[in-house]
Design an enzyme around this catalytic site. Structure first.
Site, PDB file in Angstrom:
ATOM      1  CG  ASP A  68      -2.236   0.686   0.938  1.00 29.87           C
ATOM      2  OD1 ASP A  68      -2.865   0.381  -0.094  1.00 29.87           O
ATOM      3  OD2 ASP A  68      -2.638   1.556   1.735  1.00 29.87           O
ATOM      4  CG  HIS A 176       7.484   5.628  -3.077  1.00 29.49           C
ATOM      5  ND1 HIS A 176       7.943   6.455  -4.070  1.00 29.49           N
ATOM      6  CD2 HIS A 176       6.308   5.128  -3.526  1.00 29.49           C
ATOM      7  CE1 HIS A 176       7.065   6.474  -5.054  1.00 29.49           C
ATOM      8  NE2 HIS A 176       6.072   5.673  -4.756  1.00 29.49           N
TER       9      HIS A 176
HETATM   10  P1  ITT Z   1      -3.580  -2.038  -5.317  1.00 29.65           P
HETATM   11  O1  ITT Z   1      -4.375  -3.003  -6.134  1.00 29.65           O
HETATM   12  O2  ITT Z   1      -2.165  -2.477  -5.124  1.00 29.65           O
HETATM   13  O3  ITT Z   1      -4.252  -1.673  -4.034  1.00 29.65           O
HETATM   14  P2  ITT Z   1      -4.038   0.785  -5.967  1.00 29.65           P
HETATM   15  O4  ITT Z   1      -3.803   1.578  -7.198  1.00 29.65           O
HETATM   16  O5  ITT Z   1      -5.424   0.720  -5.431  1.00 29.65           O
HETATM   17  O6  ITT Z   1      -3.467  -0.699  -6.226  1.00 29.65           O
HETATM   18  P3  ITT Z   1      -3.175   1.927  -3.422  1.00 29.65           P
HETATM   19  O7  ITT Z   1      -4.391   1.393  -2.761  1.00 29.65           O
HETATM   20  O8  ITT Z   1      -1.852   1.681  -2.759  1.00 29.65           O
HETATM   21  O9  ITT Z   1      -3.014   1.331  -4.885  1.00 29.65           O
HETATM   22  O10 ITT Z   1      -3.368   3.471  -3.694  1.00 29.65           O
HETATM   23  C1  ITT Z   1      -2.282   4.255  -3.933  1.00 29.65           C
HETATM   24  C2  ITT Z   1      -2.655   5.601  -4.506  1.00 29.65           C
HETATM   25  O11 ITT Z   1      -1.447   6.355  -4.596  1.00 29.65           O
HETATM   26  C3  ITT Z   1      -3.209   5.553  -5.925  1.00 29.65           C
HETATM   27  O12 ITT Z   1      -4.016   6.698  -6.137  1.00 29.65           O
HETATM   28  C4  ITT Z   1      -1.977   5.652  -6.792  1.00 29.65           C
HETATM   29  O13 ITT Z   1      -2.245   6.256  -8.038  1.00 29.65           O
HETATM   30  C5  ITT Z   1      -1.048   6.502  -5.950  1.00 29.65           C
HETATM   31  N1  ITT Z   1       0.331   6.016  -6.081  1.00 29.65           N
HETATM   32  C6  ITT Z   1       0.803   4.811  -5.655  1.00 29.65           C
HETATM   33  N2  ITT Z   1       2.106   4.681  -5.961  1.00 29.65           N
HETATM   34  C7  ITT Z   1       2.459   5.817  -6.607  1.00 29.65           C
HETATM   35  C8  ITT Z   1       3.658   6.267  -7.189  1.00 29.65           C
HETATM   36  O14 ITT Z   1       4.747   5.514  -7.207  1.00 29.65           O
HETATM   37  N3  ITT Z   1       3.668   7.474  -7.769  1.00 29.65           N
HETATM   38  C9  ITT Z   1       2.568   8.246  -7.780  1.00 29.65           C
HETATM   39  N4  ITT Z   1       1.392   7.889  -7.267  1.00 29.65           N
HETATM   40  C10 ITT Z   1       1.323   6.676  -6.677  1.00 29.65           C
HETATM   41 NA    NA Z   2      -5.984  -0.311  -3.700  1.00 27.67          NA
END
Ligand code: ITT
Ligand code: NA
Length: 190
Positions: A68, A176
């Site tokens: 996450d 990160h």
């Molecule tokens: P999962 O299936 O892994 O949960 P997700 O896209 O729903 O995928 P998250 O719940 O971790 O991922 O939400 C992370 C949010 O932060 C999402 O809006 C991403 O676009 C953003 N994000 C995650 N990693 C990022 C990165 O490396 N650079 C920019 N934005 C990022």
């Molecule tokens: Na997610």
């Protein structure tokens, strides 16, 4: 070595595959025939990473990891943080999230922010966590087209371009996600 990565985010999968290239083989949820939406009800990155990994372990039986990621903005009390994916509402786009963030930072001078990734690994009945963080700042408008999510507005410390301008090679070296993933790789290979 092979391990399942429990994510529905194609960009995360691509990045982690590149970061682990030649070291670990990453299986996607597609590869194991899983097409579930996993509800993330946790209040922390750790909880949500664990929820996703446990869901796959319980339903499909595979040892796996999930991650996450959140963008934590100083002037917003570390928001959007764990709510980064739905900052502007439930089914909103990256664009909506960015616009809301920039709106909330209008006229605010302190632009400090950080991305934080927490990986939860379930292996041999045990749970392990690996974390990565990168500091930087939020600019006033979007720049660049690489990457995803908040990348067009985040400039990592020591650089003057956004992640979206720096491109995948540099991002995957310093991000990160890269820091957390390298810890995971070290753990899996030793
Ligand atoms: P999962 O299936 O892994 O949960 P997700 O896209 O729903 O995928 P998250 O719940 O971790 O991922 O939400 C992370 C949010 O932060 C999402 O809006 C991403 O676009 C953003 N994000 C995650 N990693 C990022 C990165 O490396 N650079 C920019 N934005 C990022
Ligand atoms: Na997610």
């Amino acid at each position: 070595r092979k391990i399942v990565f429990a994510t529905n985010n194609r960009h995360k999968l691509d990045e982690i595959r590149k970061i682990t290239e030649g070291k670990i083989e990453i299986l996607s949820l597609d590869d194991i025939g899983c097409h579930d939406e996993i509800e993330e009800t946790g209040n922390t990155l750790e909880e949500n990473a664990l929820i996703k990994a446990r869901f796959i372990k319980n339903k499909y039986g595979y040892d796996c990891f999930a991650e996450d990621t959140g963008l934590e903005v100083d002037a917003l009390g570390n928001a959007p943080g764990v709510y980064s994916a739905r900052y502007a509402g439930k089914a909103c786009s990256d664009e909506d999230n960015i616009n809301k963030l920039l709106d909330n930072l209008t006229d605010i001078e302190n632009r400090k922010a950080r991305f934080r990734t927490v990986i939860a690994l379930l292996m041999n009945g045990k749970e392990y966590f690996f974390e990565g963080e990168i500091k930087g700042h939020i600019i006033n408008e979007k720049r660049g087209s690489a990457g995803f999510g908040y990348d067009p507005i985040f400039v990592p410390e020591g650089y003057d371009q956004t992640f979206a301008e720096l491109g995948e090679e540099i991002k995957n070296r310093i991000s990160h996600r890269s820091i957390a993933t390298q810890k995971l790789v070290n753990f899996l290979l030793t």
